[in-house]
Design a protein around this motif. Structure first.
Motif, PDB file in Angstrom:
ATOM      1  N   ASP A   1      -9.771  12.546  -1.859  1.00  0.00           N
ATOM      2  CA  ASP A   1      -9.785  13.852  -0.717  1.00  0.00           C
ATOM      3  C   ASP A   1     -10.287  15.052  -1.403  1.00  0.00           C
ATOM      4  O   ASP A   1     -10.275  16.240  -0.993  1.00  0.00           O
ATOM      5  N   GLY A   2     -11.028  14.873  -2.635  1.00  0.00           N
ATOM      6  CA  GLY A   2     -11.366  16.067  -3.288  1.00  0.00           C
ATOM      7  C   GLY A   2     -12.721  16.723  -2.731  1.00  0.00           C
ATOM      8  O   GLY A   2     -12.997  17.685  -2.945  1.00  0.00           O
ATOM      9  N   GLY A   3     -13.312  15.856  -1.892  1.00  0.00           N
ATOM     10  CA  GLY A   3     -14.688  16.246  -1.215  1.00  0.00           C
ATOM     11  C   GLY A   3     -15.618  16.196  -2.272  1.00  0.00           C
ATOM     12  O   GLY A   3     -15.396  15.920  -3.463  1.00  0.00           O
ATOM     13  N   SER A   4     -16.851  16.560  -1.827  1.00  0.00           N
ATOM     14  CA  SER A   4     -18.006  16.773  -2.733  1.00  0.00           C
ATOM     15  C   SER A   4     -18.368  18.269  -2.989  1.00  0.00           C
ATOM     16  O   SER A   4     -19.261  18.774  -2.961  1.00  0.00           O
ATOM     17  N   ARG A   5     -17.313  18.763  -3.401  1.00  0.00           N
ATOM     18  CA  ARG A   5     -17.350  20.340  -3.842  1.00  0.00           C
ATOM     19  C   ARG A   5     -18.280  20.467  -4.727  1.00  0.00           C
ATOM     20  O   ARG A   5     -18.311  19.478  -5.814  1.00  0.00           O
ATOM     21  N   ALA A   6     -19.091  21.454  -4.856  1.00  0.00           N
ATOM     22  CA  ALA A   6     -19.754  21.973  -5.934  1.00  0.00           C
ATOM     23  C   ALA A   6     -19.034  21.956  -7.277  1.00  0.00           C
ATOM     24  O   ALA A   6     -17.885  22.185  -7.641  1.00  0.00           O
ATOM     25  N   SER A   7     -19.675  21.153  -8.225  1.00  0.00           N
ATOM     26  CA  SER A   7     -18.763  20.979  -9.781  1.00  0.00           C
ATOM     27  C   SER A   7     -19.873  21.100 -10.623  1.00  0.00           C
ATOM     28  O   SER A   7     -21.137  20.627 -10.366  1.00  0.00           O
ATOM     29  N   THR A   8     -19.493  21.424 -12.057  1.00  0.00           N
ATOM     30  CA  THR A   8     -20.227  21.598 -12.934  1.00  0.00           C
ATOM     31  C   THR A   8     -20.368  20.060 -13.761  1.00  0.00           C
ATOM     32  O   THR A   8     -21.342  19.903 -14.732  1.00  0.00           O
ATOM     33  N   CYS A   9     -19.510  19.308 -13.324  1.00  0.00           N
ATOM     34  CA  CYS A   9     -19.476  18.005 -13.832  1.00  0.00           C
ATOM     35  C   CYS A   9     -20.269  16.998 -12.903  1.00  0.00           C
ATOM     36  O   CYS A   9     -21.513  17.196 -12.896  1.00  0.00           O
ATOM     37  N   THR A  10     -19.789  16.305 -11.872  1.00  0.00           N
ATOM     38  CA  THR A  10     -20.397  15.544 -10.850  1.00  0.00           C
ATOM     39  C   THR A  10     -19.671  15.796  -9.543  1.00  0.00           C
ATOM     40  O   THR A  10     -18.549  15.570  -9.581  1.00  0.00           O
ATOM     41  N   ALA A  11     -20.459  16.368  -8.687  1.00  0.00           N
ATOM     42  CA  ALA A  11     -19.988  16.453  -7.312  1.00  0.00           C
ATOM     43  C   ALA A  11     -19.760  15.298  -6.389  1.00  0.00           C
ATOM     44  O   ALA A  11     -20.862  14.490  -6.108  1.00  0.00           O
ATOM     45  N   ILE A  12     -18.787  14.644  -6.732  1.00  0.00           N
ATOM     46  CA  ILE A  12     -18.637  13.416  -5.961  1.00  0.00           C
ATOM     47  C   ILE A  12     -17.274  13.108  -5.289  1.00  0.00           C
ATOM     48  O   ILE A  12     -16.250  13.593  -5.840  1.00  0.00           O
ATOM     49  N   ASN A  13     -17.184  12.350  -4.042  1.00  0.00           N
ATOM     50  CA  ASN A  13     -16.090  12.408  -3.438  1.00  0.00           C
ATOM     51  C   ASN A  13     -15.451  10.883  -3.881  1.00  0.00           C
ATOM     52  O   ASN A  13     -15.550   9.902  -3.271  1.00  0.00           O
TER      53      ASN A  13
ATOM     54  N   SER B   1       0.770  -1.280   0.064  1.00  0.00           N
ATOM     55  CA  SER B   1      -0.142   0.086  -0.074  1.00  0.00           C
ATOM     56  C   SER B   1       0.781   1.345  -0.175  1.00  0.00           C
ATOM     57  O   SER B   1       0.518   2.332  -0.621  1.00  0.00           O
ATOM     58  N   VAL B   2       2.118   1.232   0.741  1.00  0.00           N
ATOM     59  CA  VAL B   2       2.871   2.424   0.599  1.00  0.00           C
ATOM     60  C   VAL B   2       3.581   2.563  -0.684  1.00  0.00           C
ATOM     61  O   VAL B   2       3.553   3.629  -1.203  1.00  0.00           O
ATOM     62  N   LEU B   3       3.889   1.411  -1.233  1.00  0.00           N
ATOM     63  CA  LEU B   3       4.618   1.598  -2.646  1.00  0.00           C
ATOM     64  C   LEU B   3       3.673   2.127  -3.849  1.00  0.00           C
ATOM     65  O   LEU B   3       3.773   2.697  -4.844  1.00  0.00           O
ATOM     66  N   LEU B   4       2.515   1.693  -3.619  1.00  0.00           N
ATOM     67  CA  LEU B   4       1.359   2.121  -4.601  1.00  0.00           C
ATOM     68  C   LEU B   4       0.656   3.254  -4.477  1.00  0.00           C
ATOM     69  O   LEU B   4      -0.099   3.710  -5.245  1.00  0.00           O
ATOM     70  N   ALA B   5       0.895   3.934  -3.260  1.00  0.00           N
ATOM     71  CA  ALA B   5       0.191   5.220  -3.258  1.00  0.00           C
ATOM     72  C   ALA B   5       0.794   6.236  -3.905  1.00  0.00           C
ATOM     73  O   ALA B   5       1.756   6.070  -4.303  1.00  0.00           O
ATOM     74  N   GLN B   6      -0.090   7.084  -4.489  1.00  0.00           N
ATOM     75  CA  GLN B   6       0.179   8.064  -5.425  1.00  0.00           C
ATOM     76  C   GLN B   6       1.092   9.447  -4.751  1.00  0.00           C
ATOM     77  O   GLN B   6       0.395   9.742  -3.543  1.00  0.00           O
ATOM     78  N   VAL B   7       1.851   9.745  -5.312  1.00  0.00           N
ATOM     79  CA  VAL B   7       2.446  10.771  -4.629  1.00  0.00           C
ATOM     80  C   VAL B   7       1.929  12.171  -4.733  1.00  0.00           C
ATOM     81  O   VAL B   7       1.817  12.787  -3.876  1.00  0.00           O
ATOM     82  N   ASN B   8       0.960  12.405  -5.930  1.00  0.00           N
ATOM     83  CA  ASN B   8       0.172  13.341  -6.242  1.00  0.00           C
ATOM     84  C   ASN B   8      -1.377  13.025  -5.679  1.00  0.00           C
ATOM     85  O   ASN B   8      -2.132  13.428  -6.362  1.00  0.00           O
ATOM     86  N   ASN B   9      -1.456  12.434  -4.341  1.00  0.00           N
ATOM     87  CA  ASN B   9      -2.733  12.014  -4.189  1.00  0.00           C
ATOM     88  C   ASN B   9      -3.558  13.038  -3.441  1.00  0.00           C
ATOM     89  O   ASN B   9      -4.892  12.634  -3.038  1.00  0.00           O
ATOM     90  N   ASN B  10      -3.190  14.052  -2.986  1.00  0.00           N
ATOM     91  CA  ASN B  10      -3.720  15.246  -2.418  1.00  0.00           C
ATOM     92  C   ASN B  10      -3.182  16.717  -3.089  1.00  0.00           C
ATOM     93  O   ASN B  10      -2.337  16.715  -3.597  1.00  0.00           O
ATOM     94  N   CYS B  11      -4.280  17.349  -2.810  1.00  0.00           N
ATOM     95  CA  CYS B  11      -3.752  18.726  -3.515  1.00  0.00           C
ATOM     96  C   CYS B  11      -2.443  19.198  -3.356  1.00  0.00           C
ATOM     97  O   CYS B  11      -1.699  20.054  -3.676  1.00  0.00           O
TER      98      CYS B  11
END
Length: 181
Positions: A59-71, A19-29
């Motif tokens: 980690d993007g949350g369900s912020r308002a979006s013109t696409c689809t607001a989905i976490n 899980s550590v090796l597969l974790a994305q470096v750019n996984n959060n803002c």
């Protein structure tokens, strides 16, 4: 140590390190990968190949979006706008993407973003009514429109940020890339 306990310890360590090796470096803002835009896709600077959402978390949350607001599971990129109307292109999608790709363009700081634009399964270019401000850092959130952890394969993609050439800028580009000795 008994063989069963050794096996259990080995198994748990394997899960942890995988899980550590597969974790994305750019996984959060906060750890968004920098892309330097260019007039064309240049591998390694304006185009990053072999990207994936596999191993990412939501980690993007369900912020308002013109696409689809989905976490949903997401990865983050950032760039400094050179022009008002750059184009963000996501290509070479793995087979699991189908029609699930979302590209969200945001301004502001992590945790207090404002959406500038969003695209569903298509390149993203800011609208004429909402141009970008050159010199400002913008964030790109790539995510899928369904929740659930993506599998380890077939969630790959390439991402590219290009800026249109403005009148006379081709010569400026040539000069900026030429080193005079």
């Amino acid at each position: 140590m008994k063989p069963a306990i050794k096996s259990l310890v080995f198994f748990l360590m394997s899960i942890f390190f995988t899980s550590v090796l597969l974790a994305q470096v750019n996984n959060n803002c906060a750890s968004a990968t920098l892309i330097t835009s260019d007039s064309t896709c240049v591998t390694g600077t304006s185009r990053l190949t072999g990207q994936t959402v596999s191993g990412s978390t939501a980690d993007g949350g369900s912020r308002a979006s013109t696409c689809t607001a989905i976490n949903a599971e997401d990865v983050w990129y950032k760039f400094v706008a050179k022009t008002q109307f750059p184009t963000i292109t996501v290509s070479n999608l793995g087979s699991n993407w189908g029609t699930r790709l979302k590209i969200q363009l945001l301004t502001g700081l992590c945790g207090s973003f404002t959406e500038v634009a969003c695209a569903n399964n298509a390149p993203l270019t800011p609208s004429l009514t909402n141009p970008l401000i050159p010199g400002t850092t913008y964030y790109i959130r790539i995510y899928k429109n369904v929740t659930g952890v993506p599998g380890a394969t077939n969630w790959g993609f390439d991402i590219c940020v290009t800026d249109p050439l403005s009148r006379g800028s081709r010569m400026n580009e040539v000069f900026s890339r030429t080193i005079l000795s």
